[in-house]
Scaffold this motif. Structure first.
Motif, short mmCIF file in Angstrom:
data_model
loop_
_atom_site.label_atom_id
_atom_site.label_comp_id
_atom_site.label_asym_id
_atom_site.label_seq_id
_atom_site.Cartn_x
_atom_site.Cartn_y
_atom_site.Cartn_z
N GLY A 275 116.68 -26.87 68.60
CA GLY A 275 117.45 -25.69 68.21
C GLY A 275 118.01 -24.94 69.40
N THR A 276 117.23 -24.80 70.45
CA THR A 276 117.68 -24.12 71.66
C THR A 276 118.81 -24.90 72.33
OG1 THR A 276 115.49 -23.20 72.02
CG2 THR A 276 116.95 -23.29 73.93
N ILE A 277 118.66 -26.20 72.42
CA ILE A 277 119.68 -27.04 73.05
C ILE A 277 120.99 -26.96 72.27
CG2 ILE A 277 120.30 -29.44 73.56
CD1 ILE A 277 117.23 -29.82 74.12
N LEU A 278 120.90 -27.00 70.94
CA LEU A 278 122.11 -26.90 70.12
C LEU A 278 122.81 -25.57 70.32
CD1 LEU A 278 120.89 -28.53 66.78
CD2 LEU A 278 122.41 -29.54 68.51
N LEU A 279 122.05 -24.48 70.29
CA LEU A 279 122.65 -23.16 70.47
C LEU A 279 123.33 -23.04 71.83
CD1 LEU A 279 119.92 -20.88 68.86
CD2 LEU A 279 122.22 -21.37 67.97
N GLU A 280 122.69 -23.57 72.88
CA GLU A 280 123.28 -23.53 74.21
C GLU A 280 124.56 -24.36 74.28
OE1 GLU A 280 120.20 -24.72 76.90
OE2 GLU A 280 119.14 -22.81 76.69
N ALA A 281 124.67 -25.39 73.44
CA ALA A 281 125.86 -26.24 73.40
C ALA A 281 126.92 -25.67 72.46
CB ALA A 281 125.49 -27.65 72.98
N GLY A 282 126.64 -24.51 71.83
CA GLY A 282 127.60 -23.89 70.93
C GLY A 282 127.63 -24.50 69.54
N ILE A 283 126.52 -25.10 69.14
CA ILE A 283 126.42 -25.76 67.83
C ILE A 283 125.42 -25.00 66.98
CG2 ILE A 283 125.78 -27.89 66.63
CD1 ILE A 283 126.46 -29.36 69.30
N ASN A 284 125.82 -24.65 65.74
CA ASN A 284 124.92 -23.97 64.82
C ASN A 284 123.91 -24.99 64.27
OD1 ASN A 284 123.63 -22.66 62.72
ND2 ASN A 284 125.48 -21.72 61.94
N PRO A 285 122.62 -24.79 64.53
CA PRO A 285 121.61 -25.75 64.05
C PRO A 285 121.56 -25.89 62.52
CG PRO A 285 120.65 -24.26 65.66
CD PRO A 285 122.03 -23.75 65.34
N LEU A 286 122.09 -24.91 61.79
CA LEU A 286 122.08 -24.98 60.33
C LEU A 286 123.19 -25.87 59.78
CD1 LEU A 286 121.34 -21.24 59.53
CD2 LEU A 286 119.73 -23.15 59.61
N ASP A 287 124.16 -26.23 60.62
CA ASP A 287 125.29 -27.04 60.18
C ASP A 287 125.16 -28.52 60.51
OD1 ASP A 287 126.55 -24.79 59.20
OD2 ASP A 287 127.76 -24.47 61.01
N VAL A 288 124.08 -28.91 61.17
CA VAL A 288 123.94 -30.29 61.63
C VAL A 288 122.53 -30.82 61.41
CG1 VAL A 288 125.75 -30.04 63.39
CG2 VAL A 288 123.37 -29.62 64.00
N MET A 289 122.43 -32.15 61.47
CA MET A 289 121.14 -32.83 61.57
C MET A 289 121.15 -33.51 62.92
SD MET A 289 120.59 -34.49 57.78
CE MET A 289 121.75 -35.78 58.09
N VAL A 290 119.96 -33.79 63.45
CA VAL A 290 119.88 -34.40 64.77
C VAL A 290 118.94 -35.60 64.70
CG1 VAL A 290 119.20 -34.03 67.17
CG2 VAL A 290 120.30 -32.20 65.91
N SER A 291 119.35 -36.68 65.34
CA SER A 291 118.47 -37.84 65.44
C SER A 291 118.18 -38.11 66.92
CB SER A 291 119.08 -39.08 64.79
OG SER A 291 120.19 -39.54 65.51
N ARG A 292 116.96 -38.54 67.18
CA ARG A 292 116.56 -38.94 68.52
C ARG A 292 116.18 -40.40 68.45
NH1 ARG A 292 111.42 -36.18 71.13
NH2 ARG A 292 110.58 -36.93 69.19
N ASN A 293 116.86 -41.19 69.26
CA ASN A 293 116.59 -42.63 69.30
C ASN A 293 116.60 -43.25 67.91
OD1 ASN A 293 116.25 -42.16 72.09
ND2 ASN A 293 114.09 -41.73 71.80
N GLY A 294 117.54 -42.78 67.06
CA GLY A 294 117.73 -43.36 65.73
C GLY A 294 116.90 -42.76 64.61
N LYS A 295 116.04 -41.76 64.88
CA LYS A 295 115.20 -41.16 63.84
C LYS A 295 115.50 -39.67 63.74
CE LYS A 295 111.53 -44.47 64.36
NZ LYS A 295 110.12 -44.72 64.55
N LEU A 296 115.64 -39.17 62.49
CA LEU A 296 115.91 -37.75 62.29
C LEU A 296 114.76 -36.90 62.80
CD1 LEU A 296 117.49 -37.71 58.73
CD2 LEU A 296 118.66 -37.45 60.91
N ILE A 297 115.09 -35.77 63.41
CA ILE A 297 114.08 -34.85 63.93
C ILE A 297 114.41 -33.43 63.49
CG2 ILE A 297 113.47 -36.28 65.91
CD1 ILE A 297 115.33 -34.58 67.63
N THR A 298 113.42 -32.55 63.56
CA THR A 298 113.60 -31.16 63.17
C THR A 298 114.01 -30.33 64.38
OG1 THR A 298 111.27 -30.65 63.56
CG2 THR A 298 111.88 -31.37 61.33
N ASP A 299 114.49 -29.11 64.10
CA ASP A 299 115.01 -28.27 65.19
C ASP A 299 113.93 -27.70 66.10
OD1 ASP A 299 114.07 -26.45 63.36
OD2 ASP A 299 115.78 -25.10 63.56
#
Length: 64
Positions: free
Chosen positions: A21-45
């Motif tokens: 969540g912190t990384i997304l906010l710093e990149a100017g991305i609203n965490p509520l508008d996206v999903m994130v995957s790490r190495n192919g697996k969905l992860i939480t904020d």
């Protein structure tokens, strides 16, 4: 850390471990508008990411 955006832009982010969540906010991305995957697996904020992680930002669409 490698951040892959929905438009396939790739950003290399040199940083200390931090929650998604912190990384997304710093990149100017609203965490509520996206999903994130790490190495192919969905992860939480609240997942902590490290410098060696590759994360992909997936835009979700809201409808009604």
């Amino acid at each position: 850390m490698r951040l892959i955006l929905p438009d396939r832009e790739v950003r290399e982010l040199p940083r200390d471990p931090a929650p998604v969540g912190t990384i997304l906010l710093e990149a100017g991305i609203n965490p509520l508008d996206v999903m994130v995957s790490r190495n192919g697996k969905l992860i939480t904020d609240d997942t902590i990411l490290g410098a060696d992680d590759e994360i992909r930002v997936i835009r979700i669409s809201h409808g009604g």
